[in-house]
Design a protein around this motif. Sequence first.
Motif, PDB file in Angstrom:
ATOM      1  N   ASP A 754      -0.101   1.294   8.961  1.00  0.00           N
ATOM      2  CA  ASP A 754       0.240   1.742   7.610  1.00  0.00           C
ATOM      3  C   ASP A 754      -1.051   1.802   6.807  1.00  0.00           C
ATOM      4  O   ASP A 754      -1.396   0.882   6.066  1.00  0.00           O
ATOM      5  N   LYS A 788       2.413   8.323  10.710  1.00  0.00           N
ATOM      6  CA  LYS A 788       1.467   7.304  10.254  1.00  0.00           C
ATOM      7  C   LYS A 788       0.275   7.280  11.201  1.00  0.00           C
ATOM      8  O   LYS A 788       0.260   7.958  12.236  1.00  0.00           O
ATOM      9  N   TRP A 815      -5.650  -2.996   6.507  1.00  0.00           N
ATOM     10  CA  TRP A 815      -4.370  -2.298   6.471  1.00  0.00           C
ATOM     11  C   TRP A 815      -3.462  -2.852   7.564  1.00  0.00           C
ATOM     12  O   TRP A 815      -3.925  -3.213   8.643  1.00  0.00           O
TER      13      TRP A 815
END
Length: 836
Positions: A754, A788, A815
């Motif tokens: 993500d 993603k 992340w």
Amino acid sequence: MNTPVKTHVKALVVGGGAVGNGIAYHLAKAGWDTMLVERDELTSGSTWHAAGLLPLFNMGYATTHIHKYSVDFYKSLEAETGLNAGFAVVGNLRMAQCQERMDEYMLYSAVAESADVHHEFLTPAQIKERWPLLRTDDLQGALFHPQDGYINPADVTQAMAKGARQHGATIERKIQVDGYRWTGSEWIVSCTRMVDKGGNLIPSEESFEIHAEHVVTATGNHAQRTAKLLGIKIPAIPVEHQFIVTEPDPMLVEYRKNNPEHPVLRDADAKWYVREERGGWILGPYEKGAPSRFEYGVPDSFRADLFPLDLDRIEVEYMSMLHRLPSSENVGLKDDFNGPICYTPDGNPLVGPVPGLRNMWIAEGFSFGITAAGGTGYYLAQLMTQGEAEIDMASLDPRRYGSWMTTEYATRKNEECYDHVFVLHHPDEERPACRPLRTTPVYDKQIALGAQMGQVNGWERPNYYGPVDAPANFDHDARSFRRGEWWQYARAEAEAMRETAGLIDASAFTKHSVRGAGATAFLDWFTCNKLPNVGRINLTYALTPTGTTRTEYTIVRHAETEYYLVSAGAWTAYDADYMRKSAEDFIAGGGAPVEINDVTSQWGVFALAGPNARKILREVVRDADPDSVLSNKRFPWLTARKLELGMCPVNAIRVAYTGELGWELHHPIEMNRYLWDLLLKAGEKHGMKLVGARAQNWLRQEKSYRAFGNELGRDATPMEAGLDRFIDLSKDFQGKQAMIDTGIRAKCVTVLIDGPTDADPWGREALFCDGKKVGRLTSGGWSVAFGKQIGMGYVPPELSAVGTKLKVKMQFQEWDAEVVEDSPFDPKNARIRVDG
């Protein structure tokens, strides 16, 4: 009278610069009887006029480790040898004038963290506060390495030489190597004693031979002479590099009364480095137009000489120094240097075994030789004494250049490499010099359709297809450390491959024919998987003697003793040399003859894949029953068949690197244009889209397909790469026991991320868990299937379970990432096996 020279040694190092002495030191420390010979005096080549900078900054994983080892090693030399190497640990400040340069530094930060290289980011205000002589109002920031700096090249070379002697090495000066002869068990090296007469170095009448089991050449500017003596090609050619020394700067002298020395300063966007020198400054520019020298060898009259300075050529860089350091504006010039520094076409040195020769090693083409000398010696000594280094050295391997490489190519590319030292190095960088060179017959057709080309092993291949009417500089302007303008085109290609069909030009694949009475037994020993039956294919791996992954092959078995091997396009000479030397060992051990031929240039390859791939092929296949010839019954997955597509005979392999229903269509290269036109016409009504290498790279990660040079390399075993299903432990094969003994140090995993909305990982980023660095990505990109970011990489075995939560460092932020099952897209391969 000269003392007699030793005539028998385990290892002979040829070349007495920093690199040669670093190698001699580490070979001797490893316990090998080592001798170094130098035709002149130690440091008399480029070492003596080098600026001695030790930058840790490097985008390559292996080179970063080499530079880090050197910096750490040089700090220990005085305690070991008693000689001060002259290391000024002042740090290295790499400034940025634009955000894109800061983006480059953030990407570098990921590489640095994966190699445990300490670094800091500074704002313009912090820079000004610490070093007020610098102008900072037009800076975005800077990257700071506090642990490096600069060193005295002569002093560090002498310290390594003394350390080598302390470990038992012999060092001889004024000895020129004139020839090499391999007897089958050792090298006989012809030498001549050199004498100094009137400032000229000339051969004496004293000649002799040295017998050595191994030879390493580190001959610097004399690499072309070495190449001629060995009958090989070495794309290491010097380029002029000039730097100037100023008179003392009164403001600097005043500043230094109460302050420490400035770090080495680099204004990357202005293309120069600057450091202090006795109250003044040294400016080293990397300007356009620096010419190559000694393309065919160094003249006998050239010793520790220099070229005339060309101030006009560096005027822009000089003026930018005055801008960045206003106090230097009224300071005069004190001295100047313009000497030869070796380069290679890609900027990486050539370190490793020589193709076609046994026990012959080279360490040539060092543009940052002082920085790399210690680490090169350390890792090359591991290669020689242990069979492999602890890091994958493939990116430095001399065999990354094939026989197609010429003097003109090396000359022009090396000049370009010099000019590109401070150019923004995007991960998707494509340099223009000497292109196009190796092209398939459809090159012009691809360009007309908007192909934006990349280069692999000299071959042009589409990276993606942009606008048909794109300007000439479109691809250059589309690059970014984030999602450049190219990204939308790659995404559309990946989506088409998943939804309809895509066509990829894979002609750059390396292809070898292996046949003969010993072919089956040889390949069975050379690779770790079962060999396929006739008409079938297998994915398999050749291992190093230490059990790590040397090469990935798709093996097609055409007959009982006839095989067709496909491997990565970037590594043709690399694969050929290893296979041929392994075959020689096999035959020497009593095996039957094996014939190996590189047929890369004889066969073009189009990879057709996607849900509509079968429909497209049915449009063009010529068969008595065209509706069933491509069915699972007649042409199942992982088989090979000879087909006729229109008038083109094709060796079709039912496999697809994208994880879709697909075929690789291997065809005679002279029919490349015909087959291209045939497939494009047939694919038009089925939604087929042309697809480049970037979309393919994303798609293969959705299937967790490992790539050689990324997940697969000489620092991980096939078992660590998670390739157990391709390993047949019931048979004997090269490297088997070493692989088993190595165990599982890390595991290859696929992660979904993500991440930020404007960037994807490039496969160089560090992985974290609970705030601790635990691994690194080896591939990265965007997943059209999951919407993603996606990546592959290595983590400790205990963190490889599906569902493990990790962090990926991108743009200086962490992340969320999660380990997913292998082949997260279509894990049961239903799309690949679909019938129809």
